[in-house]
Motif scaffolding. Structure first.
Motif, short mmCIF file in Angstrom:
data_model
loop_
_atom_site.label_atom_id
_atom_site.label_comp_id
_atom_site.label_asym_id
_atom_site.label_seq_id
_atom_site.Cartn_x
_atom_site.Cartn_y
_atom_site.Cartn_z
N VAL A 182 53.26 22.89 50.39
CA VAL A 182 54.48 23.51 49.63
C VAL A 182 55.78 23.06 50.47
N GLU A 183 56.59 22.54 49.64
CA GLU A 183 57.86 22.35 50.14
C GLU A 183 57.88 21.34 51.56
N ASP A 184 57.04 20.27 51.41
CA ASP A 184 56.65 19.57 52.28
C ASP A 184 56.14 20.13 53.64
N LYS A 185 55.75 21.37 53.62
CA LYS A 185 55.17 21.98 54.72
C LYS A 185 53.73 22.24 54.52
N LYS A 186 52.76 21.89 55.38
CA LYS A 186 51.24 22.49 55.32
C LYS A 186 50.86 23.90 55.60
N TYR A 187 50.34 24.50 54.84
CA TYR A 187 49.82 26.03 55.00
C TYR A 187 48.48 25.84 54.84
N TYR A 188 47.77 26.59 56.02
CA TYR A 188 46.39 26.79 56.11
C TYR A 188 46.10 28.32 55.64
N ALA A 189 45.42 28.42 54.63
CA ALA A 189 44.99 29.68 54.04
C ALA A 189 43.58 29.40 53.30
N ARG A 190 43.02 30.63 53.40
CA ARG A 190 41.46 30.80 52.64
C ARG A 190 41.56 30.51 51.13
N ASP A 191 42.55 31.13 50.53
CA ASP A 191 42.57 31.05 48.94
C ASP A 191 44.16 31.17 48.63
N ILE A 192 44.43 30.95 47.41
CA ILE A 192 45.76 30.67 46.65
C ILE A 192 46.56 32.12 47.21
N ASN A 193 45.73 33.17 47.05
CA ASN A 193 46.44 34.55 47.19
C ASN A 193 47.09 34.76 48.73
N GLU A 194 46.33 34.21 49.62
CA GLU A 194 46.65 34.36 50.85
C GLU A 194 47.62 33.20 51.26
N LEU A 195 47.84 32.18 50.45
CA LEU A 195 49.07 31.35 50.43
C LEU A 195 49.98 31.93 50.21
#
Length: 130
Positions: free
Chosen positions: A72-85
């Motif tokens: 998202v916006e050229d940054k990596k996000y580690y999340a279990r699901d979309i809600n956590e993201l």
């Protein structure tokens, strides 16, 4: 001889003015995979042309993929699901932005997934990817 010097000067001027080295290309986003053996499991980076978190959540229900990270916006996000993201993404935003993103979702640039090629093909048919 004068024409050659003139053409060279024009080229150098155009190079400086338009900064040819900074041409933005999305060629690195193109999805490549081998269609000959569809049951091979591998890791893929999938970039989307235009999708938000709500749409992606609906699409991921139809395919058997393990999402490793979200881009998202050229940054990596580690999340279990979309809600956590979404919660992670909006935690430092203003109240107005939080409300907007919770209602409308956030724009997802891409995801890194592990899956079989046939599942990747299903995903590619369900949404627009590069």
């Amino acid at each position: 001889m004068k024409k050659l010097i003139l053409k060279t000067l024009i080229f150098i001027t155009l190079f400086i003015v338009f900064n040819i080295n900074e041409i933005d290309s999305n060629s690195y986003k193109v999805l490549h995979y081998d269609k000959t053996d569809i049951h091979v499991e591998d890791t893929f980076k999938v970039y989307f042309k235009s999708i938000n978190s709500n749409e992606l959540d609906d699409i991921l229900k139809y395919v058997n993929v393990d999402v490793m990270n979200y881009i998202v916006e050229d940054k990596k996000y580690y999340a279990r699901d979309i809600n956590e993201l979404v919660k992670t993404f909006i935690k430092d935003k203003s109240i107005e932005d939080k409300i907007y993103y919770e209602l409308n979702g956030i724009k997802i640039d891409g995801i890194t997934i592990t899956c079989e090629v046939n599942e990747l093909m299903k995903l590619e048919n369900l949404t627009k990817v590069y």
